[in-house]
Write a protein that holds these residues in place. Sequence first.
Motif, PDB file in Angstrom:
ATOM      1  N   GLY A   1       0.651  -1.326  -0.152  1.00  0.00           N
ATOM      2  CA  GLY A   1       0.032   0.001   0.011  1.00  0.00           C
ATOM      3  C   GLY A   1       0.847   1.342  -0.118  1.00  0.00           C
ATOM      4  N   LEU A   2       1.893   1.370   0.516  1.00  0.00           N
ATOM      5  CA  LEU A   2       2.675   2.585   0.968  1.00  0.00           C
ATOM      6  C   LEU A   2       3.282   3.136  -0.556  1.00  0.00           C
ATOM      7  N   VAL A   3       4.053   2.270  -1.168  1.00  0.00           N
ATOM      8  CA  VAL A   3       4.547   2.958  -2.648  1.00  0.00           C
ATOM      9  C   VAL A   3       4.042   1.846  -3.693  1.00  0.00           C
ATOM     10  N   ASN A   4       4.029   2.421  -4.972  1.00  0.00           N
ATOM     11  CA  ASN A   4       3.677   1.491  -5.816  1.00  0.00           C
ATOM     12  C   ASN A   4       4.742   0.526  -6.159  1.00  0.00           C
ATOM     13  N   GLU A   5       4.363  -0.743  -6.204  1.00  0.00           N
ATOM     14  CA  GLU A   5       5.332  -1.712  -6.358  1.00  0.00           C
ATOM     15  C   GLU A   5       5.860  -1.752  -7.857  1.00  0.00           C
ATOM     16  N   GLU A   6       5.203  -1.271  -8.832  1.00  0.00           N
ATOM     17  CA  GLU A   6       5.625  -1.377 -10.204  1.00  0.00           C
ATOM     18  C   GLU A   6       6.620  -0.106 -10.112  1.00  0.00           C
ATOM     19  N   GLY A   7       7.912  -0.579 -10.757  1.00  0.00           N
ATOM     20  CA  GLY A   7       8.986   0.336 -10.973  1.00  0.00           C
ATOM     21  C   GLY A   7       9.917   0.593  -9.762  1.00  0.00           C
ATOM     22  N   ILE A   8       9.458  -0.098  -8.894  1.00  0.00           N
ATOM     23  CA  ILE A   8      10.532  -0.114  -7.391  1.00  0.00           C
ATOM     24  C   ILE A   8      11.651  -1.150  -7.966  1.00  0.00           C
ATOM     25  N   GLN A   9      12.731  -0.713  -7.855  1.00  0.00           N
ATOM     26  CA  GLN A   9      13.955  -1.541  -8.000  1.00  0.00           C
ATOM     27  C   GLN A   9      14.630  -2.063  -6.631  1.00  0.00           C
ATOM     28  N   PRO A  10      15.273  -3.010  -6.480  1.00  0.00           N
ATOM     29  CA  PRO A  10      15.842  -3.509  -5.258  1.00  0.00           C
ATOM     30  C   PRO A  10      16.700  -2.406  -4.630  1.00  0.00           C
ATOM     31  N   GLU A  11      17.470  -1.694  -5.420  1.00  0.00           N
ATOM     32  CA  GLU A  11      18.379  -0.504  -5.017  1.00  0.00           C
ATOM     33  C   GLU A  11      17.482   0.397  -4.286  1.00  0.00           C
ATOM     34  N   VAL A  12      16.340   0.732  -4.446  1.00  0.00           N
ATOM     35  CA  VAL A  12      15.420   1.653  -3.786  1.00  0.00           C
ATOM     36  C   VAL A  12      15.189   0.785  -2.270  1.00  0.00           C
ATOM     37  N   ILE A  13      14.829  -0.220  -2.115  1.00  0.00           N
ATOM     38  CA  ILE A  13      14.579  -0.949  -0.938  1.00  0.00           C
ATOM     39  C   ILE A  13      15.975  -0.827   0.025  1.00  0.00           C
ATOM     40  N   LEU A  14      16.952  -1.099  -0.744  1.00  0.00           N
ATOM     41  CA  LEU A  14      18.469  -1.106  -0.093  1.00  0.00           C
ATOM     42  C   LEU A  14      18.659   0.428   0.604  1.00  0.00           C
ATOM     43  N   ALA A  15      18.468   1.563  -0.345  1.00  0.00           N
ATOM     44  CA  ALA A  15      18.488   2.967   0.189  1.00  0.00           C
ATOM     45  C   ALA A  15      17.371   3.251   1.273  1.00  0.00           C
ATOM     46  N   ALA A  16      16.310   2.804   1.286  1.00  0.00           N
ATOM     47  CA  ALA A  16      15.220   3.119   2.395  1.00  0.00           C
ATOM     48  C   ALA A  16      15.965   2.440   3.321  1.00  0.00           C
ATOM     49  N   LEU A  17      16.456   1.083   3.598  1.00  0.00           N
ATOM     50  CA  LEU A  17      16.961   0.515   4.980  1.00  0.00           C
ATOM     51  C   LEU A  17      18.127   1.241   5.311  1.00  0.00           C
ATOM     52  N   VAL A  18      18.798   1.784   4.521  1.00  0.00           N
ATOM     53  CA  VAL A  18      20.276   2.622   5.008  1.00  0.00           C
ATOM     54  C   VAL A  18      19.691   3.867   5.915  1.00  0.00           C
ATOM     55  N   GLY A  19      18.682   4.531   5.276  1.00  0.00           N
ATOM     56  CA  GLY A  19      18.219   5.558   5.926  1.00  0.00           C
ATOM     57  C   GLY A  19      17.696   5.296   7.271  1.00  0.00           C
ATOM     58  N   ALA A  20      17.038   4.292   7.269  1.00  0.00           N
ATOM     59  CA  ALA A  20      16.020   3.891   8.371  1.00  0.00           C
ATOM     60  C   ALA A  20      17.333   3.275   9.439  1.00  0.00           C
ATOM     61  N   ILE A  21      18.116   2.545   9.190  1.00  0.00           N
ATOM     62  CA  ILE A  21      19.210   2.214  10.194  1.00  0.00           C
ATOM     63  C   ILE A  21      19.873   3.132  10.554  1.00  0.00           C
ATOM     64  N   LEU A  22      20.305   4.322  10.011  1.00  0.00           N
ATOM     65  CA  LEU A  22      21.390   5.221  10.456  1.00  0.00           C
ATOM     66  C   LEU A  22      20.345   5.849  11.423  1.00  0.00           C
ATOM     67  N   TRP A  23      19.437   6.150  11.317  1.00  0.00           N
ATOM     68  CA  TRP A  23      18.531   7.115  12.199  1.00  0.00           C
ATOM     69  C   TRP A  23      18.178   6.470  13.376  1.00  0.00           C
ATOM     70  N   ASN A  24      17.916   5.012  13.285  1.00  0.00           N
ATOM     71  CA  ASN A  24      17.718   4.194  14.420  1.00  0.00           C
ATOM     72  C   ASN A  24      19.219   4.273  15.345  1.00  0.00           C
ATOM     73  N   LEU A  25      20.093   4.510  14.656  1.00  0.00           N
ATOM     74  CA  LEU A  25      21.468   4.280  15.583  1.00  0.00           C
ATOM     75  C   LEU A  25      21.767   5.720  16.037  1.00  0.00           C
ATOM     76  N   VAL A  26      21.456   6.710  15.319  1.00  0.00           N
ATOM     77  CA  VAL A  26      21.625   8.057  16.024  1.00  0.00           C
ATOM     78  C   VAL A  26      20.977   8.497  17.070  1.00  0.00           C
ATOM     79  N   THR A  27      19.390   8.195  17.077  1.00  0.00           N
ATOM     80  CA  THR A  27      18.868   8.437  18.087  1.00  0.00           C
ATOM     81  C   THR A  27      18.900   7.364  19.337  1.00  0.00           C
ATOM     82  N   TRP A  28      19.483   6.350  19.148  1.00  0.00           N
ATOM     83  CA  TRP A  28      19.668   5.255  20.089  1.00  0.00           C
ATOM     84  C   TRP A  28      21.030   5.680  20.906  1.00  0.00           C
ATOM     85  N   LEU A  29      21.856   6.516  20.287  1.00  0.00           N
ATOM     86  CA  LEU A  29      23.199   7.068  20.722  1.00  0.00           C
ATOM     87  C   LEU A  29      22.983   8.157  21.665  1.00  0.00           C
ATOM     88  N   VAL A  30      21.964   9.022  21.311  1.00  0.00           N
ATOM     89  CA  VAL A  30      21.572  10.032  22.164  1.00  0.00           C
ATOM     90  C   VAL A  30      20.364   9.839  23.141  1.00  0.00           C
TER      91      VAL A  30
END
Length: 420
Positions: free
Chosen positions: A70-99
């Motif tokens: 539901g969140l995004v259109n599955e058509e046209g989404i490449q695996p690189e997009v998923i990898l990039a999304a996870l990088v953003g999420a992981i780094l934000w998790n770790l920065v907020t955990w650090l503080v």
Amino acid sequence: MEHITLLLAIVVVTALVFDFTNGFHDTANAMATTISTGALKPKTAVAMSAVLNLVGAFLSVEVANTISKGLVNEEGIQPEVILAALVGAILWNLVTWLVGLPSSSSHALMGGLIGATVASIGLSGVNGGVVVTKVLLPAIAAPLVAGVAAMIAARLTYRLDRNADAKTTAKGYRAGQIASAGLVSLAHGTNDAQKTMGIITLALVAGGTLAPGSNPPVWVIVSAGVAIALGTYLGGWRIIRTMGKGLTDLQPQQGFAAQTSAATVILASSNLGFSLSTTHSCSGAVMGAGLGRKGGVVRWSTATRMFVAWGLTLPAAGLVGAGAEYVARQGDWGVYTVAAFLVASCLAIWLISRRQVVDHTNVNDVETEAEPAGVVTTAIAAVTPPPAGSVAAVTDEGLKATIPAPGTADPTAPPAPATV
């Protein structure tokens, strides 16, 4: 096909790393109040939470379907997009955990996914209606509903127990806290573990391994459940300290009210497929319970920093996700560069965290500075009746003091020495 298979493997591993960080980042949601009130020992609490997170992962796939379909259109989404999304999420998790700030892992994931999708195929790739109805509105409503419910529940518990023995009731509510903490952990598994299931399923669809609209395979459900359980057992002690001691000082009655209210909101939303933040729900419940006790004070300076982090989560993760997507789309070297950047950033954050270690041995060893009661606390205190057997007096400086009612103490007794 080999390139796609290798890329998918990288994406799946990265998704499970995110799930692991989600586990230790959100352990505080279930166990912070239980640990701070002494209902459970720290290591026992996180072990119990880990097991129940694993069980909860198998109870539903509604939230996973919201992410993958539901969140995004599955058509046209490449695996690189998923990898990039996870990088953003992981780094934000770790920065907020650090503080030590309890921010939303869910919103970090969705922010990264939205940012990477927009960078890849434009705004048309994001389903705005789903973002508003199943992400943004629940994000606003969840802490408010959980907070009001927890405040009312805390008020009721103190009213019902006003004539009971304090030690006996405290012991009973500690037992209730254990049960309600287990319920929150179970609810967390039904909501947050599914988000990783959804993102892996979306990656498999993008890579052509699954047909569009497919439910998560069994191996995805199992691996996501195990990853979040391991992360939960590790224990996000910095955030546990903030939620357990930094926002307010909770008694067992308040801890029970907070956890029960939060679990109810989370389970209801999971059943409806709302991808809400368990962090928002639990933090709102903790603040509501803090206001539910006569004399209870919420430390609004800490709460304000937390609110700022909540507001920055979606855009910050989205910007990192968009940047990572731009690099990853350049080809193999781009994917490897993004992966190396993620590993190096995680290592750097971990090394910084070792300068001041917070673990199960010192999670409750925190000194909080007293701060003046804010407008909300003052207003609620003004309409709250004083406990039976005492009357409230206000000095010229505006500070409250509780003095015994007439007849409850010997008027001829010498005054007690002043305590500094």
